[in-house]
Design a protein around this motif. Structure first.
Motif, short mmCIF file in Angstrom:
data_model
loop_
_atom_site.label_atom_id
_atom_site.label_comp_id
_atom_site.label_asym_id
_atom_site.label_seq_id
_atom_site.Cartn_x
_atom_site.Cartn_y
_atom_site.Cartn_z
N VAL A 77 0.86 -1.19 0.00
CA VAL A 77 0.00 0.00 0.00
C VAL A 77 0.89 1.24 0.00
O VAL A 77 1.42 1.63 1.04
CB VAL A 77 -0.93 0.03 1.23
N PRO A 78 1.10 1.89 -1.16
CA PRO A 78 1.82 3.17 -1.17
C PRO A 78 0.88 4.27 -0.70
O PRO A 78 -0.32 4.25 -1.01
CB PRO A 78 2.19 3.35 -2.65
N THR A 79 1.41 5.23 0.05
CA THR A 79 0.51 6.25 0.61
C THR A 79 1.22 7.58 0.79
O THR A 79 2.43 7.63 1.02
CB THR A 79 -0.07 5.77 1.96
N HIS A 80 0.45 8.65 0.68
CA HIS A 80 0.95 10.00 0.96
C HIS A 80 -0.23 10.85 1.44
O HIS A 80 -1.22 11.02 0.71
CB HIS A 80 1.58 10.63 -0.28
N ASN A 81 -0.13 11.34 2.65
CA ASN A 81 -1.16 12.20 3.23
C ASN A 81 -2.56 11.59 3.08
O ASN A 81 -3.50 12.24 2.61
CB ASN A 81 -1.13 13.59 2.61
N SER A 82 -2.70 10.36 3.52
CA SER A 82 -3.98 9.66 3.37
C SER A 82 -4.56 9.25 4.72
O SER A 82 -5.17 8.19 4.85
CB SER A 82 -3.81 8.43 2.48
N ALA A 83 -4.38 10.10 5.73
CA ALA A 83 -4.91 9.79 7.06
C ALA A 83 -6.42 9.57 7.02
O ALA A 83 -6.96 8.78 7.80
CB ALA A 83 -4.57 10.92 8.04
N LYS A 84 -7.11 10.25 6.11
CA LYS A 84 -8.56 10.11 6.01
C LYS A 84 -8.97 8.70 5.61
O LYS A 84 -9.97 8.17 6.13
CB LYS A 84 -9.11 11.12 5.00
N THR A 85 -8.22 8.08 4.70
CA THR A 85 -8.69 6.83 4.07
C THR A 85 -7.89 5.59 4.46
O THR A 85 -8.37 4.48 4.29
CB THR A 85 -8.63 6.96 2.54
N LEU A 86 -6.67 5.77 4.95
CA LEU A 86 -5.80 4.61 5.16
C LEU A 86 -6.38 3.62 6.16
O LEU A 86 -6.24 2.40 5.99
CB LEU A 86 -4.40 5.07 5.61
N GLY A 87 -7.02 4.11 7.21
CA GLY A 87 -7.60 3.21 8.19
C GLY A 87 -8.64 2.29 7.57
O GLY A 87 -8.66 1.08 7.84
N ALA A 88 -9.51 2.85 6.73
CA ALA A 88 -10.54 2.04 6.06
C ALA A 88 -9.89 1.04 5.10
O ALA A 88 -10.35 -0.10 4.97
CB ALA A 88 -11.51 2.95 5.31
N CYS A 89 -8.82 1.47 4.43
CA CYS A 89 -8.10 0.59 3.51
C CYS A 89 -7.52 -0.61 4.26
O CYS A 89 -7.74 -1.77 3.88
CB CYS A 89 -7.00 1.37 2.82
#
Length: 240
Positions: A5-17
């Protein structure tokens, strides 16, 4: 089976992912989150889940984040997820079934559900409807790879190389172009994720303009029955 899972500034969605990853019915060996120098609470969210968190010091883009995940992964099969996508519980098992049933296929990617990950209004609803239906039109054998939700054999990267880190967009489409006729690619409606898309018209148009410049040469190369085209000529004229 490694999940990347690559991520950048995704605090809103990462938990659901990540919550959806841990609801997958098919077991996984490891979950690797590659944080591309986020400045929000993305890392704090990742640490709430049983995953391996890799952090970069500077923002290098999704291609570099995916490459770091590939190098760190131990699995022979790599399941890529964008951090704003939440896979359905059967998504991984269904992707694996395609690989088993079609031994010449090395890459399976899926579609967005019509239901958003978070309902942020009419712009997002339009965007998801568009994204869902153009993918649905192309279900079957294709020549293009889309890594928002994608299962791929690790050996592909050993043959064609890693993602081009000079690209900040469409890096997944470019690597599919390198795969060419050497590996089978399938787009299937049995692999589904809920996606959190753009909800503001201005940011949506800006992003699409940037991406479209990268996609022009790919679109020219993808002519033919196996090429993926998100818009018809009539649709483009209507939009104009």
């Amino acid at each position: 089976m490694s999940v990347i899972v690559p991520t950048h500034n995704s605090a809103k969605t990462l938990g659901a992912c990540l919550a959806a990853v841990h609801r997958l019915r098919h077991p996984v060996t490891e979950v690797i989150v590659v944080d591309d120098a986020s400045t929000d609470d993305t890392r704090a969210v990742a640490r709430r889940f049983p995953c391996r968190l890799l952090v970069t010091d500077r923002n290098a883009g999704p291609a570099a984040a995916r490459n770091r995940g590939i190098r760190a992964a131990t699995g022979d099969l790599l399941f890529f997820l964008d951090s704003d996508c939440a896979p359905e519980p059967d998504a991984l098992g269904n992707a694996l079934a395609v690989l088993r049933e079609q031994p010449d296929v090395a890459c399976v990617h899926g579609i967005y559900a019509l239901e958003p990950l978070f309902d942020d209004g009419p712009v997002e609803a339009y965007r998801l409807t568009h994204g869902h239906h153009w993918r649905l039109r192309h279900v079957g054998r294709v020549r293009t790879t889309l890594f928002a939700i994608c299962l791929i054999r690790r050996e592909v990267f050993d043959t064609v190389g890693l993602f081009d880190e000079k690209l900040r967009a469409s890096e997944d489409v470019e690597i599919g172009d390198r795969m060419g006729d050497r590996y089978g690619i399938v787009l299937t409606d049995t692999v589904v994720c809920r996606h959190d898309d753009d909800s503001r018209l201005g940011s949506l148009l800006a992003k699409q303009f940037r991406r479209s410049q990268m996609l022009i040469p790919v679109a020219l190369a993808e002519r033919g029955p196996a090429g993926i085209r998100a818009n018809s000529a009539a649709g483009l004229l209507t939009a104009a």
